[in-house]
Design an enzyme around this catalytic site. Structure first.
Site, PDB file in Angstrom:
ATOM      1  N   PHE A 136       0.873  -1.191   0.000  1.00 57.74           N
ATOM      2  CA  PHE A 136       0.000   0.000   0.000  1.00 57.74           C
ATOM      3  C   PHE A 136       0.897   1.224   0.000  1.00 57.74           C
ATOM      4  O   PHE A 136       1.711   1.410   0.901  1.00 57.74           O
ATOM      5  CB  PHE A 136      -0.908   0.025   1.234  1.00 57.74           C
ATOM      6  CG  PHE A 136      -1.899   1.161   1.225  1.00 57.74           C
ATOM      7  CD1 PHE A 136      -3.217   0.969   0.807  1.00 57.74           C
ATOM      8  CD2 PHE A 136      -1.523   2.442   1.615  1.00 57.74           C
ATOM      9  CE1 PHE A 136      -4.124   2.022   0.777  1.00 57.74           C
ATOM     10  CE2 PHE A 136      -2.425   3.499   1.585  1.00 57.74           C
ATOM     11  CZ  PHE A 136      -3.727   3.290   1.177  1.00 57.74           C
ATOM     12  N   ASP A 243       9.234   2.817   1.759  1.00 54.53           N
ATOM     13  CA  ASP A 243       8.061   3.573   2.224  1.00 54.53           C
ATOM     14  C   ASP A 243       7.918   3.359   3.734  1.00 54.53           C
ATOM     15  O   ASP A 243       7.447   2.318   4.187  1.00 54.53           O
ATOM     16  CB  ASP A 243       6.822   3.071   1.470  1.00 54.53           C
ATOM     17  CG  ASP A 243       5.546   3.797   1.898  1.00 54.53           C
ATOM     18  OD1 ASP A 243       5.547   4.451   2.962  1.00 54.53           O
ATOM     19  OD2 ASP A 243       4.532   3.677   1.180  1.00 54.53           O
ATOM     20  N   LYS A 274       2.612  10.209   8.643  1.00 47.21           N
ATOM     21  CA  LYS A 274       1.946   9.708   9.855  1.00 47.21           C
ATOM     22  C   LYS A 274       2.530  10.208  11.182  1.00 47.21           C
ATOM     23  O   LYS A 274       2.285  11.328  11.567  1.00 47.21           O
ATOM     24  CB  LYS A 274       1.905   8.185   9.803  1.00 47.21           C
ATOM     25  CG  LYS A 274       1.013   7.697   8.632  1.00 47.21           C
ATOM     26  CD  LYS A 274       0.321   6.447   8.941  1.00 47.21           C
ATOM     27  CE  LYS A 274      -0.385   5.840   7.755  1.00 47.21           C
ATOM     28  NZ  LYS A 274      -1.822   5.848   7.876  1.00 47.21           N
ATOM     29  N   THR A 298       2.431  24.374  -4.535  1.00 46.52           N
ATOM     30  CA  THR A 298       2.387  25.665  -3.845  1.00 46.52           C
ATOM     31  C   THR A 298       3.029  25.581  -2.456  1.00 46.52           C
ATOM     32  O   THR A 298       3.970  26.294  -2.146  1.00 46.52           O
ATOM     33  CB  THR A 298       0.934  26.158  -3.701  1.00 46.52           C
ATOM     34  OG1 THR A 298       0.378  26.241  -4.999  1.00 46.52           O
ATOM     35  CG2 THR A 298       0.878  27.521  -3.017  1.00 46.52           C
TER      36      THR A 298
HETATM   37  C1  LIG Z   1       2.810   2.507   3.881  1.00 45.00           C
HETATM   38  C2  LIG Z   1       1.905   3.618   3.484  1.00 45.00           C
HETATM   39  N1  LIG Z   1       2.237   4.398   2.438  1.00 45.00           N
HETATM   40  C3  LIG Z   1       1.461   5.434   2.056  1.00 45.00           C
HETATM   41  C4  LIG Z   1       0.282   5.723   2.708  1.00 45.00           C
HETATM   42  C5  LIG Z   1      -0.571   6.866   2.248  1.00 45.00           C
HETATM   43  O1  LIG Z   1      -0.557   7.899   3.167  1.00 45.00           O
HETATM   44  P1  LIG Z   1      -1.711   9.013   3.172  1.00 45.00           P
HETATM   45  O2  LIG Z   1      -2.969   8.329   3.597  1.00 45.00           O
HETATM   46  O3  LIG Z   1      -1.231  10.037   4.125  1.00 45.00           O
HETATM   47  O4  LIG Z   1      -1.806   9.536   1.792  1.00 45.00           O
HETATM   48  C6  LIG Z   1      -0.106   4.932   3.799  1.00 45.00           C
HETATM   49  C7  LIG Z   1      -1.370   5.199   4.502  1.00 45.00           C
HETATM   50  O5  LIG Z   1      -1.890   4.423   5.236  1.00 45.00           O
HETATM   51  C8  LIG Z   1       0.723   3.856   4.199  1.00 45.00           C
HETATM   52  O6  LIG Z   1       0.405   3.072   5.228  1.00 45.00           O
END
Ligand SMILES: Cc1ncc(COP(=O)(O)O)c(C=O)c1O
Length: 416
Positions: A136, A243, A274, A298
């Site tokens: 994700f 990530d 987060k 921006t």
């Molecule tokens: C591993 C990971 N990457 C990216 C995201 C996306 O973040 P956002 O919801 O702030 O766009 C999440 C969100 O849960 C995530 O867990």
């Protein structure tokens, strides 16, 4: 007695007292109503940024460089000496995808400039971002093509159909009791990833991976697997993006979860959001765009959030919160494993690092019922993957909070 930061939010908003182990989708580092954050929120510096929000890419305030040093750069992952700030986790990944080796190496020609205006090659090159099944990485246009968790998130949205995804290891838990078969599974996945890299129809510019696949079900892999991936990205000249949107900022017992891998070469890019309350990505200097406006919007982040991140770091350091996550996590894991043994056929596959923990229920319906029953017992948790419960407590989560949670789990497994 609950830590004062724990129950307040729900009490204020629902008249119900809830101990929260999901924490606004894993994004609260210090709990609700943190006195330190409240104090920081009323500082003159914060107020000035609140009423005079700068467009950071063109007219940052004179204090911006120092704020970056005191916040993100003070915990930059090894080998990554620069930071790009963004607005959310998806935005971090999305803007990181725009930096790739091909773009970095090529000098821009007139043909590039004219063809990109028609969305055509060579100016708009056909390049792919590789990801993993069950990964994700967000829900914006590019990031969604690297997200493979729930179909409902993706359906009806055009996708980059040539962007490949590869199997992520499906390991057995506890990891230390299944080493041989897990090693075999990881070798299978590394071989599959190499096949994709070798035979991709569209050249792969970058690969993105989570240290622990979170939304996808808290799927773990070993340092050896990630070192293997790093070797492949080097071999095939692919940027490696880690990530850390969900795993970053301490909960796993390391500030960055990927620190536990001891890679021989650092990743090229590490994205975050987060628990930092701010978003962006760290990178090597050569990943930086060579001209202004090539990666831009921006606001490009938010100085208020960076000031919050600085305060969060001060708390993490002064209260030794990463050690707290390790200690509480060890306790939680031991106790949950006891419950797994005591009530076979109920919870299983207890797994995690620090307090970043999960376990499985026998079916997706069992999981949903379990989460609902825990909530009725005053404990908020989250689901992930098909049938897992995930715990994402605040960094201030302690044994006394864990005991309240464990007591509720035992009541639910006993049918109370
Ligand atoms: C591993 C990971 N990457 C990216 C995201 C996306 O973040 P956002 O919801 O702030 O766009 C999440 C969100 O849960 C995530 O867990």
């Amino acid at each position: 007695m609950l830590h004062r930061n724990y129950s307040n939010f729900y009490k204020n908003f629902t008249s119900e007292s809830v101990i929260d182990l999901f924490c606004q989708i894993a994004s609260l580092p210090l709990g609700y109503n943190s006195e330190t954050l409240i104090k920081a929120a009323s500082s003159p510096e914060m107020i000035q940024m609140l009423v005079n929000r700068p467009a950071l890419g063109v007219q940052p305030h004179s204090t911006w460089a120092k704020t970056l040093e005191d916040s993100f750069m003070s915990v930059a992952p090894k080998g990554l000496s620069q930071v790009f700030t963004a607005m959310c986790g998806s935005c971090s990944n999305e803007t990181a995808y725009k930096r790739h080796k091909r773009g970095l190496q090529a000098a821009i020609s007139d043909e590039d400039l004219s063809s990109c205006m028609k969305n055509a090659a060579p100016g708009s090159p056909d390049l792919a971002i590789m990801s993993f099944n069950g990964g994700f990485h967000g829900r914006l246009f590019g990031s969604l093509s690297t997200t493979h968790t729930k179909a409902l998130h993706k359906v009806d949205i055009p996708a980059f159909s040539n962007w490949v995804s590869s199997p992520f290891p499906s390991l057995k838990y506890p990891l230390d009791q299944h080493e041989a078969e897990n090693a075999k599974e990881e070798a299978r996945c590394l071989a599959a990833a190499e096949e994709k890299m070798k035979h991709a129809k569209t050249p792969i510019a970058a690969l993105i991976v989570e240290p622990i696949q979170s939304e996808g079900g808290d799927n773990h892999a070993s340092p050896k697997f990630f070192q293997g991936l790093r070797d492949l990205t080097k071999k095939y000249d692919i940027l490696m993006i880690v990530d850390e949107v969900q795993t970053g900022v301490g909960a796993t017992g390391h500030f960055w979860a990927h620190e536990a891998w001891n890679l021989t070469t650092p990743p090229d890019i590490v994205t975050f959001s987060k628990k930092f309350q701010a978003a962006g990505w760290f990178h090597r200097p050569d990943v930086r765009p060579d001209a202004p406006y090539r990666n831009f919007n921006t606001w490009m982040g938010d100085p208020i959030r960076a000031l919050q991140a600085k305060t969060i770091l001060q708390e993490i350091r002064s209260k030794e919160l990463i050690k707290n996550c390790r200690d509480t996590g060890d306790y939680l894991k031991t106790e949950l494993t006891q419950l797994e043994k005591k009530y076979p056929g109920t919870i299983s596959s207890v797994r995690g690092r620090g307090t970043f923990m999960a376990f499985d229920l026998p079916s997706p319906q069992d999981r949903d019922t379990f989460v609902a029953k825990l909530r009725a017992h005053g404990v908020n948790t989250g689901g992930c993957g098909p049938q897992s419960v995930r715990l994402r407590p605040m960094l201030v989560f302690q044994k006394k909070h864990a005991d309240i949670f464990l007591d509720a789990v035992e009541k639910v497994v006993r049918g109370q």
